[in-house]
Design a protein around this motif. Sequence first.
Motif, PDB file in Angstrom:
ATOM      1  N   GLU A  37      43.504  38.851  34.078  1.00  0.00           N
ATOM      2  CA  GLU A  37      43.248  38.354  35.430  1.00  0.00           C
ATOM      3  C   GLU A  37      43.644  39.403  36.458  1.00  0.00           C
ATOM      4  O   GLU A  37      44.613  40.140  36.269  1.00  0.00           O
ATOM      5  CB  GLU A  37      44.037  37.067  35.669  1.00  0.00           C
ATOM      6  CG  GLU A  37      43.400  35.881  35.008  1.00  0.00           C
ATOM      7  CD  GLU A  37      44.084  34.573  35.391  1.00  0.00           C
ATOM      8  OE1 GLU A  37      44.742  34.520  36.449  1.00  0.00           O
ATOM      9  OE2 GLU A  37      43.961  33.624  34.615  1.00  0.00           O
ATOM     10  N   ARG A  68      34.392  40.355  36.039  1.00  0.00           N
ATOM     11  CA  ARG A  68      33.691  39.064  35.958  1.00  0.00           C
ATOM     12  C   ARG A  68      34.377  38.100  36.905  1.00  0.00           C
ATOM     13  O   ARG A  68      35.606  38.074  36.987  1.00  0.00           O
ATOM     14  CB  ARG A  68      33.779  38.472  34.552  1.00  0.00           C
ATOM     15  CG  ARG A  68      33.045  39.234  33.504  1.00  0.00           C
ATOM     16  CD  ARG A  68      31.614  38.683  33.287  1.00  0.00           C
ATOM     17  NE  ARG A  68      30.821  39.662  32.544  1.00  0.00           N
ATOM     18  CZ  ARG A  68      30.792  39.738  31.226  1.00  0.00           C
ATOM     19  NH1 ARG A  68      31.485  38.889  30.513  1.00  0.00           N
ATOM     20  NH2 ARG A  68      30.067  40.656  30.625  1.00  0.00           N
ATOM     21  N   GLY A  70      34.702  34.004  38.151  1.00  0.00           N
ATOM     22  CA  GLY A  70      34.453  32.649  37.675  1.00  0.00           C
ATOM     23  C   GLY A  70      35.426  31.684  38.311  1.00  0.00           C
ATOM     24  O   GLY A  70      36.155  32.045  39.242  1.00  0.00           O
ATOM     25  N   TYR A  71      35.424  30.482  37.800  1.00  0.00           N
ATOM     26  CA  TYR A  71      36.316  29.449  38.327  1.00  0.00           C
ATOM     27  C   TYR A  71      37.138  28.855  37.203  1.00  0.00           C
ATOM     28  O   TYR A  71      36.657  28.690  36.091  1.00  0.00           O
ATOM     29  CB  TYR A  71      35.499  28.333  38.979  1.00  0.00           C
ATOM     30  CG  TYR A  71      34.958  28.729  40.336  1.00  0.00           C
ATOM     31  CD1 TYR A  71      35.671  28.433  41.489  1.00  0.00           C
ATOM     32  CD2 TYR A  71      33.752  29.401  40.459  1.00  0.00           C
ATOM     33  CE1 TYR A  71      35.191  28.801  42.738  1.00  0.00           C
ATOM     34  CE2 TYR A  71      33.257  29.776  41.698  1.00  0.00           C
ATOM     35  CZ  TYR A  71      33.984  29.472  42.834  1.00  0.00           C
ATOM     36  OH  TYR A  71      33.508  29.843  44.063  1.00  0.00           O
ATOM     37  N   VAL A  72      38.377  28.521  37.524  1.00  0.00           N
ATOM     38  CA  VAL A  72      39.198  27.728  36.620  1.00  0.00           C
ATOM     39  C   VAL A  72      39.522  26.480  37.414  1.00  0.00           C
ATOM     40  O   VAL A  72      40.316  26.524  38.357  1.00  0.00           O
ATOM     41  CB  VAL A  72      40.475  28.489  36.202  1.00  0.00           C
ATOM     42  CG1 VAL A  72      41.369  27.589  35.355  1.00  0.00           C
ATOM     43  CG2 VAL A  72      40.102  29.725  35.408  1.00  0.00           C
ATOM     44  N   GLY A  73      38.859  25.378  37.065  1.00  0.00           N
ATOM     45  CA  GLY A  73      38.915  24.202  37.936  1.00  0.00           C
ATOM     46  C   GLY A  73      38.148  24.553  39.203  1.00  0.00           C
ATOM     47  O   GLY A  73      37.019  25.018  39.142  1.00  0.00           O
ATOM     48  N   ARG A  77      38.533  32.856  40.136  1.00  0.00           N
ATOM     49  CA  ARG A  77      39.329  33.867  39.418  1.00  0.00           C
ATOM     50  C   ARG A  77      38.468  35.105  39.199  1.00  0.00           C
ATOM     51  O   ARG A  77      37.244  35.010  39.082  1.00  0.00           O
ATOM     52  CB  ARG A  77      39.751  33.365  38.033  1.00  0.00           C
ATOM     53  CG  ARG A  77      40.667  32.191  38.016  1.00  0.00           C
ATOM     54  CD  ARG A  77      42.107  32.592  38.232  1.00  0.00           C
ATOM     55  NE  ARG A  77      42.903  31.412  38.517  1.00  0.00           N
ATOM     56  CZ  ARG A  77      43.676  30.783  37.636  1.00  0.00           C
ATOM     57  NH1 ARG A  77      43.791  31.253  36.426  1.00  0.00           N
ATOM     58  NH2 ARG A  77      44.353  29.716  37.975  1.00  0.00           N
ATOM     59  N   TRP A  79      38.329  38.424  36.570  1.00  0.00           N
ATOM     60  CA  TRP A  79      38.855  39.022  35.342  1.00  0.00           C
ATOM     61  C   TRP A  79      38.384  40.471  35.235  1.00  0.00           C
ATOM     62  O   TRP A  79      37.250  40.786  35.657  1.00  0.00           O
ATOM     63  CB  TRP A  79      38.374  38.260  34.114  1.00  0.00           C
ATOM     64  CG  TRP A  79      39.006  36.935  33.925  1.00  0.00           C
ATOM     65  CD1 TRP A  79      40.200  36.666  33.319  1.00  0.00           C
ATOM     66  CD2 TRP A  79      38.487  35.659  34.322  1.00  0.00           C
ATOM     67  NE1 TRP A  79      40.442  35.314  33.309  1.00  0.00           N
ATOM     68  CE2 TRP A  79      39.423  34.670  33.926  1.00  0.00           C
ATOM     69  CE3 TRP A  79      37.326  35.243  34.982  1.00  0.00           C
ATOM     70  CZ2 TRP A  79      39.229  33.320  34.157  1.00  0.00           C
ATOM     71  CZ3 TRP A  79      37.129  33.895  35.217  1.00  0.00           C
ATOM     72  CH2 TRP A  79      38.077  32.950  34.812  1.00  0.00           C
TER      73      TRP A  79
END
Lengths: 105, 151
Positions: A37, A68, A70-73, A77, A79
Amino acid sequence: MTVPTEPASSGPRLEPLLLDPTRLAIMASLAGAEWAEFSFVRDAAGLSDSTLSKRISQLGDAGFVEVRKGYVGKRPRTWLNLTPAGRAALKAHIAMLREIAERTG
Amino acid sequence: MSPTPEEAQRALHDVEARRQETAAAAGWPVAYWIGGGVLVAGLGVLYDLKPDFSRDWGNVITLTLLAIAVLASTRQGSAWFGRPVRARQAPASRWPLAIIGGVLLAFLAVRAGQWEVPHLVAILGVAAGLLMALAGPWWQHRVLTRRAARP
């Protein structure tokens, strides 16, 4: 005349981009994993968000790091990961550093 | 400009320390291993004492645990479980060995089911749980360190 047994890119070679300690620190942090992350690399290298972004974009332009998003919940985020070219460049750079370090004696 | 031998030495130490730091962050905390060990031991005892529970819920629990294990090995799954780093995967050359190990384990489990040992499932569950809780963190450290050192 010696015949090379390996491609030139895999031999010990200083990578100009990695002579900067901050960029080397980022690459080294990423080398121990697959996908880290953004916040982890930022804290590990002791950088601010903007400094890390700048360095990542330089490393990305060189084809060493892929990004990359994206989403966590609901939380976004980012990466980071070393590309095969990035790993090869780091490997060659470390090999060259070893050769230089051995000259001490 | 080429670094001096001293600078090169310092850079090498720094690179190694950062690699190891990342490898450590890719691992599960010891509490997870202990929790997992307690869960495995508890399930072993439960399956042994309540065969009906095992019949009704055994497959659901096994599939749930497998799904969690697969999810945890992905980038997003790692983040869900609070791991900021996804560990480097085993090289492809190791997969045949892992498959052989899995088949061997399944074969042994089937054979063990035919032995007439009282409370065998509970004994195996507790043994596996203890192994997971005690040896898990050590094994994880060993694996992650070796993978991180891979070029």
